[in-house]
Design a protein around this motif. Structure first.
Motif, short mmCIF file in Angstrom:
data_model
loop_
_atom_site.label_atom_id
_atom_site.label_comp_id
_atom_site.label_asym_id
_atom_site.label_seq_id
_atom_site.Cartn_x
_atom_site.Cartn_y
_atom_site.Cartn_z
N HIS A 1 0.81 -15.45 -17.45
CA HIS A 1 0.94 -15.95 -16.09
C HIS A 1 2.33 -16.46 -15.70
O HIS A 1 2.83 -16.09 -14.65
CB HIS A 1 -0.06 -17.09 -15.86
N HIS A 2 2.94 -17.36 -16.47
CA HIS A 2 4.06 -18.12 -15.92
C HIS A 2 5.31 -18.02 -16.79
O HIS A 2 5.44 -18.77 -17.76
CB HIS A 2 3.66 -19.59 -15.75
N ALA B 1 1.05 -23.68 -18.05
CA ALA B 1 2.03 -23.49 -19.12
C ALA B 1 2.97 -22.35 -18.73
O ALA B 1 2.65 -21.56 -17.83
CB ALA B 1 1.30 -23.16 -20.44
N PRO B 2 4.12 -22.25 -19.43
CA PRO B 2 4.74 -23.12 -20.40
C PRO B 2 5.97 -23.76 -19.78
O PRO B 2 7.08 -23.24 -19.91
CB PRO B 2 5.12 -22.17 -21.52
N VAL C 1 5.54 -27.17 -22.25
CA VAL C 1 4.34 -27.97 -22.14
C VAL C 1 3.20 -27.11 -21.62
O VAL C 1 3.39 -26.25 -20.76
CB VAL C 1 4.57 -29.19 -21.23
N SER C 2 2.00 -27.36 -22.15
CA SER C 2 0.82 -26.56 -21.82
C SER C 2 -0.37 -27.47 -21.58
O SER C 2 -0.71 -28.29 -22.43
CB SER C 2 0.52 -25.59 -22.98
N TYR D 1 -6.86 -28.48 -15.60
CA TYR D 1 -5.43 -28.72 -15.38
C TYR D 1 -4.78 -27.39 -15.00
O TYR D 1 -4.92 -26.40 -15.71
CB TYR D 1 -4.81 -29.38 -16.62
N ASP D 2 -4.06 -27.41 -13.88
CA ASP D 2 -3.72 -26.15 -13.22
C ASP D 2 -2.28 -25.72 -13.42
O ASP D 2 -2.00 -24.66 -13.94
CB ASP D 2 -4.04 -26.26 -11.73
N LEU D 3 -1.32 -26.52 -12.99
CA LEU D 3 0.09 -26.16 -13.13
C LEU D 3 0.91 -27.42 -13.37
O LEU D 3 0.44 -28.54 -13.11
CB LEU D 3 0.61 -25.43 -11.89
N GLY D 4 2.14 -27.25 -13.84
CA GLY D 4 2.97 -28.40 -14.14
C GLY D 4 4.44 -28.12 -13.91
O GLY D 4 4.86 -26.97 -13.79
#
Length: 672
Positions: A115-116, A166-167, A177-178, A228-231
Motif C-alpha cells: 500500500h504505502h 505503515a511504514p 512505524v506500523s 488503526y488506519d494511517l500515520g
C-alpha cells in the motif's frame, strides 16, 4: 448516529457521487485539460528522446505486491520492482537466490497487498537512499535499495493483523512505524468473536530501520482494540511524536459499515515515541514471546537469508505515563498528515463535512493543563476544542488525504465528489478545486509529506477509470493524473494508466538517485559460492541425486553449452554467472520444462535455477534476454537419460577444466 440516519447520510453521499461522475463524464474522452489548452499541456509533459524526466515517482502496486516506478512529468513506466510477489520476469521469488525473501511464520507467502511507499529521510527531507513499503495481508515491511531498485530486506510484524498503517518513517529514518488494521487477541487464542471488547487489542510497532540488513522491532505499544488506519511522524516542533488515525472506536465486530460509524468522533493517536524509548530503557516494557521472520539479501553473496525472531518488547500505556494521547477527530478518519512546519496535524474524516486541523502547540498546552475528557485503557482523551487549530468548512464530499506544497497551501482528495481541493493553512479557506476522474484515494506531491516539498506537481491517484481509456473488458487499469500546482490555480496536464491498485506514491527529484545508480556488479567482488568468473571455471558435478552445473553467460554463448549424464529423478541446479562488465548487458536463462521461472542475470551476477527433469530426452536451454546480434545462437542442450543409466556426466568445457574434472573424479570427489 442512529442506523436510519446513517443510511440516509450514505444515500445522500452516493447520490452526490453519481451526480459528480455524470457531470465529470460529460467532459471526458477527448476533452481539453482543465485550465490549459491541450497543446500547452502536451508541451509541459513532453520529454524529448534521449532526455531524462525531472522526477522518479514510486507507486504502490496494491494487490500486485509490487512497487512501480514512473517518470514525471512524462508518466512513463520505467521499472517494476517485485517486493511481496513472485515475479516471473526476472525470477524473483522463484529462483534459489531470492525465494527466502517471501518466508513467513505462515510458510512461503508469494503474494501480498502493498500500500504505502515511504522514502528514507535525513532531517525530515527525502534523501533517495531507500524506499520502504508495507504488506497489508500478512503484516510485513520491506526495504528497497534505490542504488539498485531491488528489494533487500523484509521483516514480518508480529502481534498484528493487517499492516495498513505503515511504514511511515521518522525524520531521521531511525524508525519506520506500523499500526495494526485489524485488532486481534494478543496473544492469539481461540476466543469467541463476541468477546471482542474484552479480548481484542491493537499494536503499533516501531521498527529500527537505519541499519540495512538489521531491521527489527524495537518495541511495540499495546493499544485499545480499534482499527488503526494511517500515520505520519511529527517534524520540527513535533519531532519525536507520531500520529495515527483510528476508527471503530465503537469496537464493533460485525457490519462495520454501520456499527463502526456510530460515534460522532473517533481518534488520532498521538504517540510520544521518545517517551516510549525512555520507558523501554527503564525496563517498563515486557518481553513478549513472538514468532516472526526477518529476510534479507547478503550483500556479499547476493543470496537471500531468513532468520526466526522469538520475542519483542511490549509497552502498555498504563505503564508509561505520557506516552499516548487521543485527539478526538470527526468522523471515521482515514488519512493523517503533518504540515512542513510540524505545527498542524490534518485528519481526513471519510464521513465528515469538515477537515479538522489539530495544533501541536495547543495539544502540548492541553496536556500540561490536563484538559482530558476521559481516559480509555490508560490513554487520556484530550478535549477537541482545546487542541483544534481550525476546520476547513464545506471542502467537498469524502475527504481522505492531504499533502502540502511548502508554500502554505494544503491539497485534499475528495473521494465522493471526485475532486482535489486546495486550501490555505491558517485561514482554513478553500482557494481552488479541480475535478479528477474518478474517486481519488491518495494524492502525492513530491516531498509533500516532508519538511521540503517540491511543490511543482501533484498526482491524483484515481480509483475508477471507465470512459478514460480504451475498454479492456470488465477490468480496467487505474489512473494517475498529473496536475500543475506551481501557480495560484491548479491545471490538469496528463493522465496515464497505472499497474495494480496504487494506494500511495512518493516522488523525489531524479538528481537524488540517478547519479548513484549502480551500473553493474563487479565480478571481482562476487562472493556467491557458485560464481564462475571465466569459461575455464564451468563444469558439472554430481552428489547423489543432486547435479550442479556451473556456467558462464557472455555475448553470445553459454559455457558449457552441452551437458550429458543427467538422469530422470535428478535435481539439477544451474548456477549461471553473467561475466559481462558493462552497463545494461543482461543475460537470461531458461530450460525447457522448468516449472518455476527463468533467470535474469545482471552484469557480474550469479543466479541459480532449480530444474527436475521428469522424462528422458534432450532439452534445450537458451538466453531469454536479447543481448546481441547473435542472441538467437545463445543456446545449448541437456541430455537426460533414464534413472540408473551409465551415461557419464559430461560438460563440453575447455581442455584445462576437463582435465581438472577428471582428476577430481579419480580422487573420489564424486562422479563427474
Amino acid at each position: 448516529m442512529t442506523i436510519p440516519r446513517f443510511r440516509k447520510l450514505i444515500g445522500a453521499l452516493a447520490a452526490a457521487a453519481v451526480a459528480s461522475a455524470l457531470l465529470s463524464g460529460c467532459t471526458s474522452g477527448g476533452s481539453k485539460s482543465a485550465g490549459l489548452a491541450a497543446g500547452d499541456a502536451a508541451s509541459r509533459v513532453y520529454v524529448p528522446p534521449g532526455s531524462y524526466d525531472e522526477f522518479y515517482a514510486f507507486f504502490s502496486g496494491g494487490f500486485s505486491g509490487e512497487v512501480n516506478v514512473y517518470a514525471l512529468p512524462s508518466g512513463r513506466l520505467i521499472k517494476e520492482i517485485p517486493v511481496f510477489s513472485e515475479f516471473a520476469q526476472d525470477g524473483y521469488g522463484y529462483d534459489e537466490d531470492t525465494k527466502a525473501m517471501l518466508n513467513t511464520t505462515y510458510g512461503f507467502v508469494p503474494w501480498d497487498d502493498a500500500h504505502h511507499p515511504e522514502m528514507s529521510m535525513t532531517d525530515g527531507v527525502p534523501d533517495g537512499r531507500w524506499l520502504f513499503i508495507n504488506a497489508n495481508n500478512t503484516p510485513r515491511l520491506a526495504r528497497i535499495d534505490l542504488s539498485r531498485f531491488e528489494t533487500d530486506e523484509i521483516l514480518q510484524i508480529p502481534n498484528a493483523a493487517g499492516a495498513h498503517a505503515a511504514p511511515f518513517a521518522t525524520p531521521d529514518t531511525k524508525y519506520i512505524v506500523s499500526g495494526t488494521r485489524f485488532s486481534v487477541p494478543i496473544p492469539q487464542a481461540d476466543v469467541p468473536i463476541a468477546d471482542y471488547v474484552k479480548r481484542f487489542k491493537g499494536t503499533i510497532s516501531f521498527v529500527r530501520a537505519d541499519q540495512p540488513g538489521h531491521m527489527d522491532v524495537a518495541f511495540q505499544i499495546l493499544m485499545p482494540g480499534f482499527d488503526y488506519d494511517l500515520g505520519h511522524a511529527g517534524k520540527g516542533p513535533s519531532d519525536g511524536w507520531f500520529f495515527f488515525t483510528s476508527y471503530n472506536t465503537e469496537q464493533a465486530h460485525e457490519k462495520l459499515e454501520v456499527n463502526a460509524s456510530q460515534n460522532d468522533k473517533d481518534y488520532v493517536a498521538a504517540i510520544n515515541y521518545r517517551r516510549a524509548e525512555q520507558c523501554v530503557a527503564d525496563g517498563k516494557a515486557k518481553t513478549f514471546p513472538s514468532r516472526y521472520m526477518h529476510n534479507w539479501v547478503d550483500s556479499a553473496t547476493r543470496q537471500a537469508r531468513s532468520e526466526l525472531k522469538t520475542s519483542v518488547k511490549l509497552l502498555d500505556p498504563a505503564d508509561c505515563e505520557g506516552m499516548v494521547y487521543f485527539l478526538p477527530t470527526p468522523k471515521s478518519p482515514h488519512g493523517v498528515d503533518v504540515d512542513p512546519t510540524g505545527e498542524y496535524i490534518v485528519a481526513g474524516g471519510k464521513l465528515s463535512t469538515v477537515i479538522p486541523v489539530h495544533s501541536f502547540s495547543k495539544m502540548q498546552a492541553a496536556i500540561a493543563a490536563k484538559k482530558f475528557d476521559k481516559v480509555v485503557d490508560g490513554i487520556p482523551v484530550l478535549n477537541y476544542e482545546a487542541v483544534l487549530a481550525g476546520e476547513v468548512k464545506n471542502p467537498g464530499l469524502g475527504p481522505l488525504h492531504t499533502e502540502f506544497d511548502g508554500k502554505g497551501n494544503a491539497y485534499t482528495t475528495m473521494f465522493i465528489s471526485s475532486e482535489i481541493v486546495k486550501w490555505k493553512l491558517g485561514t482554513w479557506q478553500v482557494e481552488d478545486r479541480i475535478p479528477v476522474y474518478y474517486s481519488p484515494g491518495h494524492l502525492m506531491i513530491p516531498g509533500g509529506d516532508s519538511k521540503k516539498p517540491w511543490g511543482k506537481y501533484l498526482v491524483s491517484l484515481d480509483k475508477i477509470t471507465k470512459d478514460r481509456y480504451l475498454p479492456t473488458g470488465p477490468e480496467m487499469s487505474q489512473s494517475a493524473q498529473l496536475i500543475d500546482i506551481s501557480g495560484p490555480k491548479m491545471k490538469m496536464l496528463l493522465d496515464f494508466p497505472t499497474i495494480g491498485e496504487p494506494h500511495y506514491a512518493q516522488a523525489i527529484p531524479a538528481s537524488l538517485i540517478k547519479d548513484r545508480s549502480l551500473k553493474y556488479f563487479k565480478l571481482s567482488e562476487n562472493k556467491d559460492p557458485w560464481v564462475t568468473t571465466s569459461e575455464d571455471g564451468g563444469g558439472i558435478e554430481r552428489h547423489g541425486k543432486r547435479v550442479d552445473v556451473k556456467m558462464i553467460a557472455i555475448r553470445s554463448h553459454f559455457a558449457p553449452d552441452n551437458l550429458e549424464g543427467v538422469q530422470v529423478g535428478d535435481t539439477v541446479y544451474f548456477h549461471v554467472t553473467n561475466i559481462e562488465q558493462d552497463w545494461d548487458i543482461l543475460h537470461g536463462f531458461a530450460v525447457m520444462g522448468n516449472t518455476n521461472a527463468e533467470l535474469i542475470m545482471n552484469p557480474g551476477e550469479t543466479r541459480t535455477l532449480k530444474w527436475v527433469p521428469e522424462a528422458p530426452g534432450v532439452y534445450p536451454f537458451y538466453c531469454t534476454d536479447f543481448c546481441s546480434a547473435l542472441h538467437q545462437e545463445m543456446q545449448g542442450y541437456v541430455r537426460v537419460s533414464p534413472a540408473g543409466s551409465n551415461v557419464p556426466l559430461m560438460a563440453n568445457v575447455s581442455k584445462k577444466t576437463a582435465a581438472a574434472m577428471h582428476a577430481g573424479a579419480a580422487g573420489g570427489a564424486g562422479t563427474r
